[in-house]
Scaffold this active site. Structure first.
Site, PDB file in Angstrom:
ATOM      1  N   ARG A 166       1.027  -0.806  -0.145  1.00  0.00           N
ATOM      2  CA  ARG A 166      -0.222   0.118   0.030  1.00  0.00           C
ATOM      3  C   ARG A 166       0.615   1.262   0.317  1.00  0.00           C
ATOM      4  O   ARG A 166       1.902   1.297   0.499  1.00  0.00           O
ATOM      5  CB  ARG A 166      -0.942  -0.032   0.881  1.00  0.00           C
ATOM      6  N   LYS A 189      -2.006  -3.191   7.438  1.00  0.00           N
ATOM      7  CA  LYS A 189      -3.690  -2.874   8.026  1.00  0.00           C
ATOM      8  C   LYS A 189      -4.327  -3.637  10.025  1.00  0.00           C
ATOM      9  O   LYS A 189      -3.683  -4.712   9.858  1.00  0.00           O
ATOM     10  CB  LYS A 189      -4.761  -3.102   7.544  1.00  0.00           C
ATOM     11  N   HIS A 257      -2.448   2.640  -5.462  1.00  0.00           N
ATOM     12  CA  HIS A 257      -3.343   1.719  -5.383  1.00  0.00           C
ATOM     13  C   HIS A 257      -3.477   0.810  -6.276  1.00  0.00           C
ATOM     14  O   HIS A 257      -3.571  -0.656  -5.856  1.00  0.00           O
ATOM     15  CB  HIS A 257      -4.568   1.779  -4.978  1.00  0.00           C
ATOM     16  N   ARG A 260      -0.879  -2.367  -7.157  1.00  0.00           N
ATOM     17  CA  ARG A 260      -0.719  -3.248  -5.819  1.00  0.00           C
ATOM     18  C   ARG A 260      -2.030  -4.022  -6.411  1.00  0.00           C
ATOM     19  O   ARG A 260      -1.917  -5.494  -6.195  1.00  0.00           O
ATOM     20  CB  ARG A 260      -1.255  -2.735  -4.396  1.00  0.00           C
ATOM     21  N   HIS A 283      -3.846  -9.571   4.021  1.00  0.00           N
ATOM     22  CA  HIS A 283      -5.418  -9.077   3.669  1.00  0.00           C
ATOM     23  C   HIS A 283      -5.760 -10.306   4.985  1.00  0.00           C
ATOM     24  O   HIS A 283      -5.174 -11.915   5.345  1.00  0.00           O
ATOM     25  CB  HIS A 283      -6.187 -10.246   2.592  1.00  0.00           C
ATOM     26  N   TYR A 292      -9.082 -10.911  -6.677  1.00  0.00           N
ATOM     27  CA  TYR A 292      -8.507 -11.196  -7.670  1.00  0.00           C
ATOM     28  C   TYR A 292      -8.576 -12.357  -8.870  1.00  0.00           C
ATOM     29  O   TYR A 292      -8.454 -11.891 -10.031  1.00  0.00           O
ATOM     30  CB  TYR A 292      -7.061 -11.284  -7.717  1.00  0.00           C
TER      31      TYR A 292
END
Length: 311
Positions: A166, A189, A257, A260, A283, A292
């Site tokens: 990110r 995150k 982004h 990524r 994730h 994806y």
């Protein structure tokens, strides 16, 4: 934090909201942007209930909110032009707050928690083609006439595409991370840590930037610097990419982004394992990474439709 809307909320509710947000930040590692968004969403909800019931609602009154009250809030929110996706996010924040509040106040939050989230079509990630991703990185270099700034911007976008970072993660690197090792330990995150391999091309791009950067390299200082030596603002990278995509005739979706997304999609197309890609991206849920696979399937169907003799 006081805003015009918070003045419509009872002091007890304001205190409860701030306690909940402090817990999200301290105990769950919620990002500052997440906390800000959740505060705004719950404040809007509580302010609506003030108007709905004709006066500020204390904690006891919040426990009595009905299914009809929830429908009224959702209908009023949609009437302001809020889309289904945004309303779903707001409802999620309200439910999270109510779950926390119900545990502390000892009431049953069924009416709030049973409110159905509006359905919406999830947007698929929009990756760049491999040649477009390479062209963006090459073109970003020509957006500045200052050598070290050009090298800096190339280094950042190379990390986004080559490591799937990110932009906040790339700009969060410090002098202690240089020279870049073969693998980076990234905190993403929610404070989630992951190990990311660093491609030789990314290490070389960062090394070149460091050789040209006029600011002294310090372990505690940001790795990527602005003109005056402070931390690099993400807006400058977005601007460099916007100029590059305009020159290349790429769509507005070609953002930092998107690099990524491109990293993940190109790994999947090359036969990468979904679980491994989940770890590389950081994730928390595999379902997030599975988006994806839809991108990859869409790409394969496009190739099929264009190439099949019966198409």
């Amino acid at each position: 934090m006081t805003t015009p809307a918070t003045t419509l909320i009872s002091p007890a509710c304001r205190d409860a909201l701030e306690q909940w947000l402090a817990g999200l930040a301290a105990l769950q590692g919620a990002a500052e942007n997440t906390v800000t968004a959740y505060r705004g969403d719950v404040v809007e909800f509580l302010a609506f209930m003030t108007h709905h019931f004709g006066g500020p609602q204390g904690l006891g009154a919040l426990a009595k909110i009905s299914t009809g009250d929830m429908r009224a809030w959702m209908a009023a929110t949609r009437a302001t032009g809020t889309g289904a996706r945004s309303l779903a996010r707001k409802l999620s924040a309200v439910k999270s707050f109510y779950t926390w509040l119900a545990e502390r106040q000892g009431f049953e939050p069924t009416a709030v928690l049973s409110a159905r989230s509006p359905k919406f079509q999830k947007k698929l990630p929009r990756p760049l083609a491999e040649d477009a991703a390479r062209a963006v990185i090459e073109t970003v270099e020509f957006q500045s006439t200052t050598d070290w700034i050009a090298a800096r911007d190339v280094a950042v976008v190379t990390l986004l595409y080559g490591c799937g970072l990110r932009i906040s993660e790339a700009l969060g690197l410090t002098g202690a991370d240089a020279p870049l090792p073969a693998v980076l330990r990234i905190t993403g995150k929610g404070g989630k840590e992951r190990i990311v391999p660093v491609l030789p091309a990314a290490r070389a791009a960062v090394d070149r930037y460091l050789r040209l950067c006029p600011h002294p390299q310090e372990r505690a200082a940001p790795l990527f610097r602005g003109v005056r030596g402070g931390a690099l603002n993400a807006r400058l990278i977005r601007s460099a990419m916007a100029q590059a995509r305009a020159q290349l005739g790429l769509p507005a979706s070609a953002t930092p982004h998107a690099l990524r997304h491109s990293f993940a999609t190109h790994l999947l197309e090359a036969g990468g394992d979904l679980r491994a890609i989940q770890e590389l991206l950081g994730h928390a849920s595999l379902s997030t990474t599975q988006a994806y696979t839809a991108v990859d399937t869409a790409h394969l169907m496009d190739v099929y439709n264009r190439a099949h003799p019966k198409a």
